[in-house]
Scaffold this motif. Sequence first.
Motif, mmCIF file in Angstrom:
data_model
loop_
_atom_site.group_PDB
_atom_site.id
_atom_site.type_symbol
_atom_site.label_atom_id
_atom_site.label_comp_id
_atom_site.label_asym_id
_atom_site.label_seq_id
_atom_site.Cartn_x
_atom_site.Cartn_y
_atom_site.Cartn_z
ATOM 1 N N SER A 54 0.652 -1.709 -0.047
ATOM 2 C CA SER A 54 0.037 0.456 0.479
ATOM 3 C C SER A 54 0.962 1.166 -0.172
ATOM 4 C CB SER A 54 -1.148 0.026 1.087
ATOM 5 O OG SER A 54 -0.408 0.086 2.388
ATOM 6 N N PHE A 55 0.234 2.002 -0.242
ATOM 7 C CA PHE A 55 1.026 3.567 -0.115
ATOM 8 C C PHE A 55 0.358 5.062 -0.593
ATOM 9 C CE2 PHE A 55 0.019 2.928 -5.454
ATOM 10 C CZ PHE A 55 0.625 4.102 -5.776
ATOM 11 N N ILE A 56 0.730 6.188 0.101
ATOM 12 C CA ILE A 56 0.242 7.186 -0.612
ATOM 13 C C ILE A 56 1.536 8.499 -0.936
ATOM 14 C CG2 ILE A 56 -1.500 7.316 1.189
ATOM 15 C CD1 ILE A 56 0.503 9.091 2.975
ATOM 16 N N VAL A 57 0.886 8.905 -1.674
ATOM 17 C CA VAL A 57 1.711 10.161 -2.275
ATOM 18 C C VAL A 57 1.384 11.118 -1.582
ATOM 19 C CG1 VAL A 57 2.272 11.079 -4.874
ATOM 20 C CG2 VAL A 57 2.037 8.803 -4.574
ATOM 21 N N ASP A 58 3.024 12.013 -0.693
ATOM 22 C CA ASP A 58 2.410 13.416 -0.209
ATOM 23 C C ASP A 58 2.935 14.819 -1.096
ATOM 24 O OD1 ASP A 58 5.513 13.591 -0.616
ATOM 25 O OD2 ASP A 58 5.722 13.114 1.263
ATOM 26 N N ASP A 59 2.695 15.620 -0.842
ATOM 27 C CA ASP A 59 3.329 16.756 -1.193
ATOM 28 C C ASP A 59 4.317 17.310 -1.902
ATOM 29 O OD1 ASP A 59 0.203 16.899 -0.518
ATOM 30 O OD2 ASP A 59 0.725 18.160 1.196
ATOM 31 N N ASN A 60 5.093 16.255 -1.568
ATOM 32 C CA ASN A 60 7.022 16.259 -1.962
ATOM 33 C C ASN A 60 6.942 15.439 -2.861
ATOM 34 O OD1 ASN A 60 7.690 18.698 -0.103
ATOM 35 N ND2 ASN A 60 7.423 16.922 1.359
ATOM 36 N N PHE A 79 9.508 2.164 3.319
ATOM 37 C CA PHE A 79 10.496 2.753 2.406
ATOM 38 C C PHE A 79 9.826 3.941 1.656
ATOM 39 C CE2 PHE A 79 8.161 0.566 -1.262
ATOM 40 C CZ PHE A 79 8.553 1.213 -2.978
ATOM 41 N N VAL A 80 10.899 4.944 0.843
ATOM 42 C CA VAL A 80 10.362 5.900 0.416
ATOM 43 C C VAL A 80 10.874 6.171 -1.076
ATOM 44 C CG1 VAL A 80 10.300 8.719 0.954
ATOM 45 C CG2 VAL A 80 9.682 7.108 2.838
ATOM 46 N N TYR A 81 9.852 6.435 -1.990
ATOM 47 C CA TYR A 81 10.028 6.619 -3.057
ATOM 48 C C TYR A 81 10.388 7.773 -3.773
ATOM 49 C CZ TYR A 81 11.011 6.127 -8.097
ATOM 50 O OH TYR A 81 11.195 6.252 -9.338
ATOM 51 N N ASN A 82 11.379 9.323 -4.412
ATOM 52 C CA ASN A 82 11.380 10.285 -5.054
ATOM 53 C C ASN A 82 10.800 9.860 -6.285
ATOM 54 O OD1 ASN A 82 11.897 12.625 -6.228
ATOM 55 N ND2 ASN A 82 11.007 13.394 -3.840
ATOM 56 N N PHE A 83 9.569 10.815 -7.099
ATOM 57 C CA PHE A 83 9.489 9.949 -8.210
ATOM 58 C C PHE A 83 10.610 12.040 -8.803
ATOM 59 C CE2 PHE A 83 5.221 9.170 -7.069
ATOM 60 C CZ PHE A 83 4.870 7.973 -7.296
ATOM 61 N N GLU A 84 10.842 11.733 -8.199
ATOM 62 C CA GLU A 84 11.655 13.493 -9.110
ATOM 63 C C GLU A 84 13.439 12.781 -8.913
ATOM 64 O OE1 GLU A 84 10.983 17.503 -8.074
ATOM 65 O OE2 GLU A 84 8.855 16.955 -9.964
ATOM 66 N N ASN A 85 13.967 11.955 -7.947
ATOM 67 C CA ASN A 85 15.025 12.056 -8.107
ATOM 68 C C ASN A 85 15.230 9.282 -7.531
ATOM 69 O OD1 ASN A 85 17.691 11.634 -7.343
ATOM 70 N ND2 ASN A 85 17.748 12.868 -4.240
#
Length: 316
Positions: free
Chosen positions: A291-297, A310-316
């Motif tokens: 499961s996941f959510i997408v935060d403001d960043n 774990f956290v995945y950043n779409f821009e990096n």
Amino acid sequence: MIRINRILKTSSVLFFLLYLPFIVNAQYENMSFEHLTLKDGLSQVTINSMIQDSYGFIWFATQDGLNRYDGVENKIYRPVLEDPETTIAGSFINYIFEDSNTDIWVATFSGLSRYDRDEDRFYNYYHNPEDSNSISDNIVQFVQSDSHNNITVATAKGIDKIVFQSEKQDRYRVVHYSGKQPLITGVQNISGWTKDKNGNIWLSSRQNGLFKISKSEQKKDFPSLEHFKYQKDTANSLPSNNLMALSVDAEGNVWIYSNQVFTKIIAEGEKTSFENHQLAEKLPENIFKFSFIVDDNKNAICGINDLGLFVYNFEN
């Protein structure tokens, strides 16, 4: 009814019970966690779904009861054999949802339940093979409202819509989407669903790709469904038909996770395409729960069975 202060920010609710080892980037290294365990009164440690309702309570769907936490005490709801009319339908709970009337809807393996706050009781909806005005199956996977405040229910046999015909919700009719929609059979093993910023309902399947019920179609008894599947050698296609989870970000965009890929749905008018983000570091292939959510960043904050967070950043 007395309102209590909101216990956690909405974006923090996902973290509340994930006390397994986790991988985080620098942005989350100083985050603190509060643990709620069996010793604190939690009925069971496998959390299938959770919400924070409009009164500030946090509700947990477990495999052994529905839990309501007020920040201090935890209350457990289970079926009572001597009182099947007013207690919850089942203990194994898949999903929780709060509607516009602040009632809590509970999808269980034994039927669908609605918790009425004013009466402090449950109303239950079961499958009856001799009653066409009943839900299609007692194994209820998801429940959500559509853009017209009808309750849409995903069961093991298809998709149903409950249309209430009185303010007290004591009179209703059930519409079976599966009755005239052969495509809907592919949604029996759904992994998630959500509404986008335009009121469209999206359903992800573990075997048969993605389905969309547009806002304009939701008011019809037998809506037209759009079906999207993986297309080999096609640009902007779904990366797979095995879709594990979906979520909506703060801007109302829908995101999907499939095998090693996050996908953003690009819906422009009647045209739909997909923006795929391949993971640089692979996750295990045999993930059972995701499961996941997408935060403001633009971070995807993900909970995975046996791996934690774990956290995945779409821009990096």
